[in-house]
Design a protein around this motif. Sequence first.
Motif, mmCIF file in Angstrom:
data_model
loop_
_atom_site.group_PDB
_atom_site.id
_atom_site.type_symbol
_atom_site.label_atom_id
_atom_site.label_comp_id
_atom_site.label_asym_id
_atom_site.label_seq_id
_atom_site.Cartn_x
_atom_site.Cartn_y
_atom_site.Cartn_z
ATOM 1 N N THR A 157 0.839 -1.203 0.000
ATOM 2 C CA THR A 157 0.000 0.000 0.000
ATOM 3 C C THR A 157 0.870 1.247 0.000
ATOM 4 O O THR A 157 1.868 1.326 0.720
ATOM 5 C CB THR A 157 -0.939 0.029 1.214
ATOM 6 N N LYS A 158 0.476 2.188 -0.816
ATOM 7 C CA LYS A 158 1.145 3.489 -0.873
ATOM 8 C C LYS A 158 0.448 4.446 0.088
ATOM 9 O O LYS A 158 1.081 5.184 0.805
ATOM 10 C CB LYS A 158 1.107 4.031 -2.301
ATOM 11 N N ASP A 159 -0.865 4.410 0.053
ATOM 12 C CA ASP A 159 -1.693 5.167 0.985
ATOM 13 C C ASP A 159 -3.009 4.419 1.137
ATOM 14 O O ASP A 159 -3.136 3.298 0.657
ATOM 15 C CB ASP A 159 -1.890 6.620 0.522
ATOM 16 N N ARG A 160 -3.967 5.027 1.784
ATOM 17 C CA ARG A 160 -5.220 4.312 2.070
ATOM 18 C C ARG A 160 -5.989 3.915 0.821
ATOM 19 O O ARG A 160 -6.786 2.977 0.853
ATOM 20 C CB ARG A 160 -6.111 5.168 2.967
ATOM 21 N N THR A 181 -4.387 3.574 -2.448
ATOM 22 C CA THR A 181 -3.528 3.167 -3.555
ATOM 23 C C THR A 181 -2.679 1.948 -3.194
ATOM 24 O O THR A 181 -1.929 1.980 -2.223
ATOM 25 C CB THR A 181 -2.585 4.322 -3.956
#
Length: 92
Positions: free
Chosen positions: A60-63, A65
């Motif tokens: 996960t890159k952020d919530r 992505t």
Amino acid sequence: MYDLTGFQRDLLYVIAGQEEPHGLAIKEELENYYEKEIHHGRLYPNLDTLVDKGLVEKGTKDRRTNVYSVTRRGTRELEARRDWENQYVDLD
């Protein structure tokens, strides 16, 4: 890799050629190659298949992505595929 579809192999190559691409970046690359739209309903289930087979890792890159990277096993499979292709096609 013999049990992958052509689309799944192409996904693996695209992921291997980029630094932890997210789904939309992968989608864009494939749309450029295929010259047609790739629907999310085709893309994400096939990405999940590559993850389930241990060829790709999902992070996960952020919530919102996810990012993808080829595993060591995926790299070995790509190398084996390249060796197999080179038996039949010599472009040098």
